[in-house]
Design a protein around this motif. Sequence first.
Motif, PDB file in Angstrom:
ATOM      1  N   TRP A 192      26.867 -28.185  66.231  1.00 25.08           N
ATOM      2  CA  TRP A 192      26.817 -28.430  64.783  1.00 25.08           C
ATOM      3  C   TRP A 192      28.179 -28.090  64.181  1.00 25.08           C
ATOM      4  O   TRP A 192      28.711 -27.016  64.454  1.00 25.08           O
ATOM      5  CB  TRP A 192      25.775 -27.538  64.114  1.00 25.08           C
ATOM      6  CG  TRP A 192      24.362 -27.825  64.472  1.00 25.08           C
ATOM      7  CD1 TRP A 192      23.581 -27.134  65.354  1.00 25.08           C
ATOM      8  CD2 TRP A 192      23.531 -28.880  63.949  1.00 25.08           C
ATOM      9  NE1 TRP A 192      22.317 -27.685  65.414  1.00 25.08           N
ATOM     10  CE2 TRP A 192      22.261 -28.758  64.548  1.00 25.08           C
ATOM     11  CE3 TRP A 192      23.740 -29.912  63.020  1.00 25.08           C
ATOM     12  CZ2 TRP A 192      21.200 -29.617  64.263  1.00 25.08           C
ATOM     13  CZ3 TRP A 192      22.683 -30.762  62.738  1.00 25.08           C
ATOM     14  CH2 TRP A 192      21.438 -30.614  63.348  1.00 25.08           C
ATOM     15  N   GLY A 193      28.709 -28.973  63.369  1.00 27.77           N
ATOM     16  CA  GLY A 193      30.005 -28.654  62.788  1.00 27.77           C
ATOM     17  C   GLY A 193      30.370 -29.535  61.621  1.00 27.77           C
ATOM     18  O   GLY A 193      29.536 -30.255  61.060  1.00 27.77           O
ATOM     19  N   ALA A 194      31.638 -29.470  61.265  1.00 26.62           N
ATOM     20  CA  ALA A 194      32.185 -30.323  60.207  1.00 26.62           C
ATOM     21  C   ALA A 194      33.585 -30.739  60.639  1.00 26.62           C
ATOM     22  O   ALA A 194      34.196 -30.098  61.505  1.00 26.62           O
ATOM     23  CB  ALA A 194      32.227 -29.581  58.884  1.00 26.62           C
ATOM     24  N   ALA A 195      34.074 -31.825  60.034  1.00 29.13           N
ATOM     25  CA  ALA A 195      35.344 -32.403  60.493  1.00 29.13           C
ATOM     26  C   ALA A 195      36.326 -32.582  59.340  1.00 29.13           C
ATOM     27  O   ALA A 195      35.940 -32.669  58.168  1.00 29.13           O
ATOM     28  CB  ALA A 195      35.061 -33.762  61.146  1.00 29.13           C
ATOM     29  N   THR A 196      37.606 -32.653  59.732  1.00 29.64           N
ATOM     30  CA  THR A 196      38.691 -32.999  58.801  1.00 29.64           C
ATOM     31  C   THR A 196      39.740 -33.757  59.617  1.00 29.64           C
ATOM     32  O   THR A 196      39.590 -33.939  60.823  1.00 29.64           O
ATOM     33  CB  THR A 196      39.397 -31.753  58.221  1.00 29.64           C
ATOM     34  OG1 THR A 196      39.984 -31.027  59.310  1.00 29.64           O
ATOM     35  CG2 THR A 196      38.455 -30.859  57.444  1.00 29.64           C
ATOM     36  N   ALA A 197      40.827 -34.161  58.951  1.00 25.50           N
ATOM     37  CA  ALA A 197      41.967 -34.744  59.670  1.00 25.50           C
ATOM     38  C   ALA A 197      43.258 -34.246  59.026  1.00 25.50           C
ATOM     39  O   ALA A 197      43.293 -33.988  57.811  1.00 25.50           O
ATOM     40  CB  ALA A 197      41.905 -36.270  59.614  1.00 25.50           C
ATOM     41  N   ALA A 198      44.301 -34.144  59.840  1.00 24.44           N
ATOM     42  CA  ALA A 198      45.541 -33.491  59.419  1.00 24.44           C
ATOM     43  C   ALA A 198      46.087 -34.033  58.090  1.00 24.44           C
ATOM     44  O   ALA A 198      46.256 -33.278  57.133  1.00 24.44           O
ATOM     45  CB  ALA A 198      46.591 -33.635  60.517  1.00 24.44           C
ATOM     46  N   TYR A 199      46.349 -35.349  58.046  1.00 27.63           N
ATOM     47  CA  TYR A 199      47.018 -35.854  56.846  1.00 27.63           C
ATOM     48  C   TYR A 199      46.137 -35.699  55.614  1.00 27.63           C
ATOM     49  O   TYR A 199      46.634 -35.573  54.496  1.00 27.63           O
ATOM     50  CB  TYR A 199      47.438 -37.324  57.015  1.00 27.63           C
ATOM     51  CG  TYR A 199      48.322 -37.761  55.860  1.00 27.63           C
ATOM     52  CD1 TYR A 199      49.630 -37.284  55.750  1.00 27.63           C
ATOM     53  CD2 TYR A 199      47.836 -38.591  54.849  1.00 27.63           C
ATOM     54  CE1 TYR A 199      50.436 -37.619  54.669  1.00 27.63           C
ATOM     55  CE2 TYR A 199      48.633 -38.943  53.766  1.00 27.63           C
ATOM     56  CZ  TYR A 199      49.931 -38.458  53.682  1.00 27.63           C
ATOM     57  OH  TYR A 199      50.732 -38.792  52.602  1.00 27.63           O
ATOM     58  N   GLN A 200      44.834 -35.667  55.814  1.00 29.71           N
ATOM     59  CA  GLN A 200      43.923 -35.626  54.670  1.00 29.71           C
ATOM     60  C   GLN A 200      43.822 -34.241  54.029  1.00 29.71           C
ATOM     61  O   GLN A 200      43.384 -34.127  52.887  1.00 29.71           O
ATOM     62  CB  GLN A 200      42.531 -36.112  55.098  1.00 29.71           C
ATOM     63  CG  GLN A 200      42.549 -37.591  55.498  1.00 29.71           C
ATOM     64  CD  GLN A 200      41.190 -38.108  55.918  1.00 29.71           C
ATOM     65  OE1 GLN A 200      40.845 -38.019  57.080  1.00 29.71           O
ATOM     66  NE2 GLN A 200      40.416 -38.648  55.001  1.00 29.71           N
ATOM     67  N   LYS A 233      29.579 -23.856  63.584  1.00 33.58           N
ATOM     68  CA  LYS A 233      29.657 -23.457  64.995  1.00 33.58           C
ATOM     69  C   LYS A 233      30.836 -24.155  65.664  1.00 33.58           C
ATOM     70  O   LYS A 233      31.357 -23.724  66.676  1.00 33.58           O
ATOM     71  CB  LYS A 233      28.386 -23.871  65.734  1.00 33.58           C
ATOM     72  CG  LYS A 233      27.119 -23.539  64.964  1.00 33.58           C
ATOM     73  CD  LYS A 233      26.286 -22.560  65.751  1.00 33.58           C
ATOM     74  CE  LYS A 233      24.941 -22.326  65.132  1.00 33.58           C
ATOM     75  NZ  LYS A 233      24.908 -21.185  64.241  1.00 33.58           N
ATOM     76  N   ALA A 234      31.216 -25.317  65.107  1.00 35.98           N
ATOM     77  CA  ALA A 234      32.322 -26.092  65.686  1.00 35.98           C
ATOM     78  C   ALA A 234      33.097 -26.738  64.543  1.00 35.98           C
ATOM     79  O   ALA A 234      32.535 -27.024  63.479  1.00 35.98           O
ATOM     80  CB  ALA A 234      31.754 -27.168  66.610  1.00 35.98           C
ATOM     81  N   SER A 244      38.598 -16.600  66.924  1.00 35.58           N
ATOM     82  CA  SER A 244      38.193 -15.235  66.558  1.00 35.58           C
ATOM     83  C   SER A 244      37.080 -15.254  65.511  1.00 35.58           C
ATOM     84  O   SER A 244      36.390 -14.258  65.340  1.00 35.58           O
ATOM     85  CB  SER A 244      39.385 -14.358  66.169  1.00 35.58           C
ATOM     86  OG  SER A 244      40.032 -14.922  65.094  1.00 35.58           O
ATOM     87  N   ALA A 245      36.879 -16.405  64.860  1.00 35.15           N
ATOM     88  CA  ALA A 245      35.740 -16.514  63.931  1.00 35.15           C
ATOM     89  C   ALA A 245      34.495 -17.035  64.661  1.00 35.15           C
ATOM     90  O   ALA A 245      33.472 -17.304  64.031  1.00 35.15           O
ATOM     91  CB  ALA A 245      36.111 -17.439  62.779  1.00 35.15           C
ATOM     92  N   GLY A 246      34.608 -17.238  65.967  1.00 37.57           N
ATOM     93  CA  GLY A 246      33.453 -17.721  66.736  1.00 37.57           C
ATOM     94  C   GLY A 246      33.183 -19.205  66.528  1.00 37.57           C
ATOM     95  O   GLY A 246      32.056 -19.673  66.687  1.00 37.57           O
ATOM     96  N   ILE A 247      34.225 -19.967  66.155  1.00 41.11           N
ATOM     97  CA  ILE A 247      34.050 -21.406  65.902  1.00 41.11           C
ATOM     98  C   ILE A 247      34.765 -22.196  66.997  1.00 41.11           C
ATOM     99  O   ILE A 247      35.952 -21.966  67.262  1.00 41.11           O
ATOM    100  CB  ILE A 247      34.625 -21.772  64.505  1.00 41.11           C
ATOM    101  CG1 ILE A 247      33.890 -20.975  63.416  1.00 41.11           C
ATOM    102  CG2 ILE A 247      34.517 -23.277  64.247  1.00 41.11           C
ATOM    103  CD1 ILE A 247      34.522 -21.048  62.043  1.00 41.11           C
ATOM    104  N   GLU A 248      34.069 -23.122  67.621  1.00 43.48           N
ATOM    105  CA  GLU A 248      34.641 -23.891  68.731  1.00 43.48           C
ATOM    106  C   GLU A 248      35.546 -25.000  68.195  1.00 43.48           C
ATOM    107  O   GLU A 248      35.100 -25.841  67.419  1.00 43.48           O
ATOM    108  CB  GLU A 248      33.491 -24.521  69.527  1.00 43.48           C
ATOM    109  CG  GLU A 248      33.897 -25.198  70.814  1.00 43.48           C
ATOM    110  CD  GLU A 248      34.257 -24.216  71.918  1.00 43.48           C
ATOM    111  OE1 GLU A 248      33.455 -23.326  72.227  1.00 43.48           O
ATOM    112  OE2 GLU A 248      35.369 -24.375  72.478  1.00 43.48           O
ATOM    113  N   PRO A 249      36.830 -25.023  68.606  1.00 41.14           N
ATOM    114  CA  PRO A 249      37.712 -26.095  68.136  1.00 41.14           C
ATOM    115  C   PRO A 249      37.490 -27.404  68.900  1.00 41.14           C
ATOM    116  O   PRO A 249      37.367 -27.397  70.125  1.00 41.14           O
ATOM    117  CB  PRO A 249      39.121 -25.559  68.419  1.00 41.14           C
ATOM    118  CG  PRO A 249      38.963 -24.399  69.337  1.00 41.14           C
ATOM    119  CD  PRO A 249      37.522 -24.009  69.407  1.00 41.14           C
TER     120      PRO A 249
END
Length: 455
Positions: free
Chosen positions: A9-17, A71-72, A107-112
């Motif tokens: 479960w997660g959320a997304a972004t993109a660099a330029y945005q 989580k991600a 370190s925040a327990g979030i999977e990259p």
Amino acid sequence: MAFPSNFVWGAATAAYQIEGSSSVDGRTPSVWDTFAERPGKVYGGHTGEIACDHYRRFKEDVALMKELGLKAYRFSVSWSRILPEGRGKINQKGLDFYVSLVDELLSAGIEPWLTLYHWDMPQCLQREGGWLNPATGDAFAELTRALAVALGDRVTYWMTLNEPQCFVALGHYAGLHAPGLTLGDDDIAKVIHYVLVAHGKSVKALREIGGDRYKIGFVPTTRAIIPATESAEDIEACRDLLFSFNPQPNSMWTFAAFVDPVLLGEYPADYLARFEAHLPARWRDDLPLISQKLDYCGVNLYAGELFESTPDGIRMVTPVPGAPQSALKWPVQPATLRWVPRFMWERYKLPIMIAENGLALSDWVSLDGKVHDPARIDYTWRYLLELEKAIADGAEIAGYFHWSLMDNFEWAEGYKERFGLVHVDFETQKRIPKDSAIWYRRVMETNGASLHDKP
Ligand code: BGC
């Protein structure tokens, strides 16, 4: 049927945005910096120069992600931050940004989940032809290597290209996105091929460094063709159309032309019938490189259209007058998340990762200081219940990333509408989690069980 216990479960972004800081610490312009400066190309003349100022605020943003129970986190890298000349010399400061981001996430327990290319080609490479130049694929492999060497022990999940259909069709054919080209079929077939070869070179570089420990995928998108009923005829007709040559709105949206070469090792026959003459010489020799083993296939899904099978062929039956739509006027069709992943699973036999799904709204901060977005909650709720049906149908679904973590630069639409779970005030950079973020936290926490609470 519930979500599997290892569902991501997660959320997304993109660099330029989101990053902003477009000319600091050695970063050179990307095609989006250049495109956004061209009058009339982006709504309101908006640019990504500041965006969400994430480059400077990433620690605060990661803390917020943790608070929101992510989580991600799926993000992309800015190629021209890491390789300001597109290839060659690494800009340590640029690379260090991603190292720090990944460390902070872990370190925040979030999977990259790292996406290597989300549309921001370095302008210097564009000057040499960009995706029309086969050498760009080698530069992309260099970018991949630089990241794998720096982050290889900390990042497990890699995605090569985000939505090749969009940057090819909108960027190189319709001229609506960077680099703003309007090429003919002859060039477009080459662009598609070189993009797929670049994907292959990137996968090869990743495997050389991380072997099977790396979990690698790519992220196509598609026009979603959804059966209007569960009749065998409607299902069959939609499955066929989804993977067939698609001249609407233009043939660059032929889903299988991008995915079959990668996952099945061949271009679809109906695509070849029209485009083979335009492919580069010896294109067949590239297929093994293009189709190296992947661990999952991503897909970004938003709008959808319902179709039914009739004695005269397949017919689109939506949108009906007054049907739900987003602020960008994209038709809302929750069953998109059931049928497209299921059709993909059946054809490609790989776990499917929903790499993006979300809703554009014109949210604002209410008098009570909060951001109420019931439509986004309802949208996500309905789409996720349909995704659960895909799982019940037997499709292997690896996870779900909501688009987007926060309001951001929506390409040619600038900052006109908002996709975030978190509201961003672009004047002050203040972040406010919207009601949807609080709702989504519970969905993640309960591994989707809360979707069955009473709305
Ligand atoms: C892209 C995102 C974009 C989103 C909403 C996808 O096409 O990958 O960058 O913001 O959809 O349009």
